[in-house]
Design a protein around this motif. Structure first.
Motif, PDB file in Angstrom:
ATOM      1  N   VAL A   1     -85.899  34.335  56.603  1.00 35.15           N
ATOM      2  CA  VAL A   1     -84.572  34.808  56.174  1.00 35.15           C
ATOM      3  C   VAL A   1     -84.712  35.917  55.138  1.00 35.15           C
ATOM      4  O   VAL A   1     -85.708  35.993  54.417  1.00 35.15           O
ATOM      5  N   THR A   2     -83.706  36.779  55.061  1.00 31.33           N
ATOM      6  CA  THR A   2     -83.735  37.824  54.036  1.00 31.33           C
ATOM      7  C   THR A   2     -83.341  37.212  52.701  1.00 31.33           C
ATOM      8  O   THR A   2     -82.397  36.423  52.622  1.00 31.33           O
ATOM      9  N   VAL A   3     -84.078  37.559  51.649  1.00 37.58           N
ATOM     10  CA  VAL A   3     -83.729  37.040  50.327  1.00 37.58           C
ATOM     11  C   VAL A   3     -83.271  38.141  49.371  1.00 37.58           C
ATOM     12  O   VAL A   3     -82.522  37.881  48.441  1.00 37.58           O
ATOM     13  N   SER A   4     -83.716  39.376  49.607  1.00 39.92           N
ATOM     14  CA  SER A   4     -83.217  40.448  48.747  1.00 39.92           C
ATOM     15  C   SER A   4     -83.350  41.799  49.439  1.00 39.92           C
ATOM     16  O   SER A   4     -84.082  41.934  50.424  1.00 39.92           O
TER      17      SER A   4
END
Ligand SMILES: Cc1cc2nc3c(=O)[nH]c(=O)nc-3n(C[C@H](O)[C@H](O)[C@H](O)COP(=O)(O)OP(=O)(O)OC[C@H]3O[C@@H](n4cnc5c(N)ncnc54)[C@H](O)[C@@H]3O)c2cc1C
Ligand SMILES: Nc1ncnc2c1ncn2[C@@H]1O[C@H](COP(=O)(O)O)[C@@H](O)[C@H]1O
Lengths: 317, 246
Positions: free
Chosen positions: B211-214
């Motif tokens: 997943v994308t976190v930033s």
């Protein structure tokens, strides 16, 4: 273990394979494990060379069924090899081949995947890796939260580093079925390095007015050993072949040098080229939007500037 | 021929990209959405052309919230017969692929079409995932597709060339430029789309393994250095000595 799949179409290792192994070695160091490479198919030339770039072992599955590309067979072969060798992280190149494998392998290995990674991972309790998103307009950090990981590495994301020594190649005994596909290949770009792999690119746009004016573009590219590219309208009107079209809807590239000649720099064009390391823009209109994305700019008529640039390169070598 | 086309929604190509919530989320303020161009122009249109030539049906599928219905209606207006929306806000490619694969299995399609990538996250991996879930061949970056009966010939872009693949259905394919020509929905299509079936289904359980976190914007260019057009020797010098690129 980190297992790197080294692509070898036609039996020749690609530059992307050396980038992938260099990256794989760094990932292995980060995780404190070994890095091995795997090649697929018969007659892979000089696979031991991968040792120089960080592979402590090189394996080969020498089945003729893997001589043509079939994502189903390749996925099974790589996943089986990873299983046999105890590799939990697989590194691929983000090429037409790697893109067809990354997600497949992730499903097969129950792995989290990042396709098109541009940076090295970090591992401070959680494993994170960056990649370009929004067509190069931003960088996203992905966290992979599974034990198994699959990463495909963007072309030109790092330089291959030749540090070690050649190693021997071990055959892996892995059952490979027959492919359900029949494939044939044809070349289209002659002697030039294919665009997605090119380090130097000379590109021209509609400002050149017609296909008859591309002689100087090809000459400039020839002197530099660069690959030629073009903007979309140039390909759409048939002045240049479609595979030269770069941008949002064409090929996305990230060469070290992108020379844009008589291209306005529309946002959809920039989307495919703005990750280039150095951008040179030649345009007669000082207000052309491309200058905002450029490192070096020449405001002038391409028909005068390009021949001068060709002479300058000639006399500098 | 029974065909499934996966469609996604992406910010318009001219959108200003910004992030919010401590750079952890894409800022959707003022964003105009479009159907992902590869899905709309190439995958969907080629599927419709095949149906027009040989009969059968074209179903479109989207994994997303109800706000995506407008995009799905557009696909119906262009010529798809019916639609499935898996009612979820996806967080990962794997989640989306799992949902598509479940529906594809249930429907028993001859071909599943996707775009070569979405222009926002540039993943280009969902097609491969769906193919693996279905245990079917996957041909990515297709620029040409001909099909008669259960036999198909596909051309795909590879580095520096074209690969021609012959195979039989069922299979999964991702569409690139060249596969078809964009179609603009006409008034009749738009009217008909209103009555076409749109089935909303709930998602099956699936993981989000990546997943994308930033997010981060690339460092701004420091500004262009202009070189005198009369003095190309200077440009060559800069490229060699300053940029050290050649
Ligand atoms: C959804 C979508 C997707 C798109 N995808 C792409 C894509 O992938 N790639 C792409 O390229 N475009 C794409 N476009 C098109 C894009 O918006 C522009 O229209 C296109 O890039 C313009 O091409 P150009 O710069 O060659 O031509 P123009 O915009 O016509 O610009 C020509 C430039 O040449 C300069 N010029 C003219 N004569 C000279 C001279 N003698 N010397 C020096 N300079 C000169 C002019 O000042 C001008 O800046 C897309 C558009 C849309 C809507
Ligand atoms: N939410 C979604 N619902 C349905 N199809 C999708 C969705 N997201 C992506 N796709 C399909 O998967 C393709 C590739 O997406 P990606 O792998 O994310 O680049 C797209 O071109 C679509 O065809």
């Amino acid at each position: 273990m980190v297992l790197v799949y080294a692509e070898s179409p036609g039996g020749q290792l690609k530059k992307a394979a050396f980038e992938a192994i260099t990256y794989g070695k760094k990932v292995a160091d980060l995780l404190g494990v070994d890095c091995a490479a795997i090649t697929l198919g018969t007659n892979v030339a000089d696979a031991g060379q991968l040792g120089k770039y960080g592979a402590s072992k090189v394996y080969n599955i020498g089945s003729a069924n893997l001589d043509g590309f079939d994502s189903q067979l390749y996925t099974k072969a790589i996943a089986d090899a990873a299983g046999q060798l105890g590799a939990t992280t697989v590194i691929l190149s983000h090429t037409s081949t790697g893109k067809s494998l990354c997600g497949r392998l992730a499903v097969r290995m129950d792995a989290g995947s990042v396709s098109g990674a541009s940076g090295l991972p970090t591992n401070d309790g959680s494993f994170k890796v960056t990649k370009g998103v929004f067509s190069g307009k931003a960088v996203a950090t992905y966290e992979i939260n599974t034990e198994n990981k699959v990463i495909s590495l963007m072309g030109n994301a790092l330089k291959p580093e030749d540090t070690g020594a050649e190693v021997g190649v071990d055959a892996l005994g892995i059952e490979v079925g027959a492919s359900a596909l029949t494939t044939a290949q044809s070349k289209q770009s002659g002697e030039m390095v294919p665009l997605p792999e090119a380090e130097l690119v000379v590109s021209a746009g509609r400002g050149l007015k017609g296909p008859e004016n591309w002689g100087m573009i090809e000459e400039l590219a020839g002197i530099l050993g660069a690959t030629t590219a073009c903007s979309r309208p140039v390909a759409d009107t048939g002045w240049r072949p479609h595979h030269e079209h770069v941008g949002q809807t064409g090929v996305a590239i990230r060469p070290n040098l992108y020379i844009a000649i008589a291209i306005s720099g529309a946002i959809q064009h920039l989307a495919g080229v703005n990750s280039s390391k150095v951008i040179v823009v030649i345009n007669k209109d000082p207000e052309a939007p491309f200058f905002k994305a450029a490192d070096y700019g020449v405001v002038g008529d391409a028909f005068e500037v390009v021949p001068r640039l060709i002479e300058a390169f000639k006399s500098s070598t | 021929m029974k065909l499934l086309v996966c469609i996604s929604k992406t910010p318009d190509t001219t959108s200003k990209i910004a992030f919010t919530n401590g750079n952890s989320e894409f800022d959707t303020t003022g964003i105009q959405y479009i159907m992902n161009p590869y899905d709309e122009w190439y995958a969907l249109v080629r599927a419709i052309e095949l149906k027009e030539a040989a009969g059968g049906s074209v179903t479109v599928i989207n994994v997303g919230p109800a706000t995506n219905d407008q995009t799905i209606r557009k696909a119906l207006a262009i010529g798809a017969d019916d639609a499935i929306r898996v009612n979820a806000e996806p967080k990962s490619s794997m989640f989306v692929a799992k949902q598509i694969a479940e529906q594809a299995k249930a429907g028993g399609y001859d071909m599943v079409f996707l775009g070569k990538e979405t222009i926002d996250y540039n993943g280009s991996e969902i097609g491969a995932m769906v193919a693996e879930y279905l245990d079917q061949p996957y041909i990515s970056y297709a620029t040409k597709l001909e099909a008669t009966g259960n036999q198909a010939t596909v051309e795909r872009d590879i580095e520096g060339g074209i690969e021609t693949v012959n195979l039989s259905t069922p299979f999964v394919l991702s569409a690139a430029k060249g596969l078809a020509e964009q179609r603009i929905p006409n008034l009749r299509g738009i009217m008909m789309a209103i009555r076409k079936p749109m089935n909303v289904v709930e998602p099956v359980g699936a993981n989000d393994p990546a997943v994308t976190v930033s997010f981060e914007l690339p460092p701004a260019k420091t500004g262009v250095k202009l070189v005198d057009p009369e003095n190309m020797g200077e440009l060559v010098r800069l490229l060699k000595e300053e940029a050290k690129i050649i």
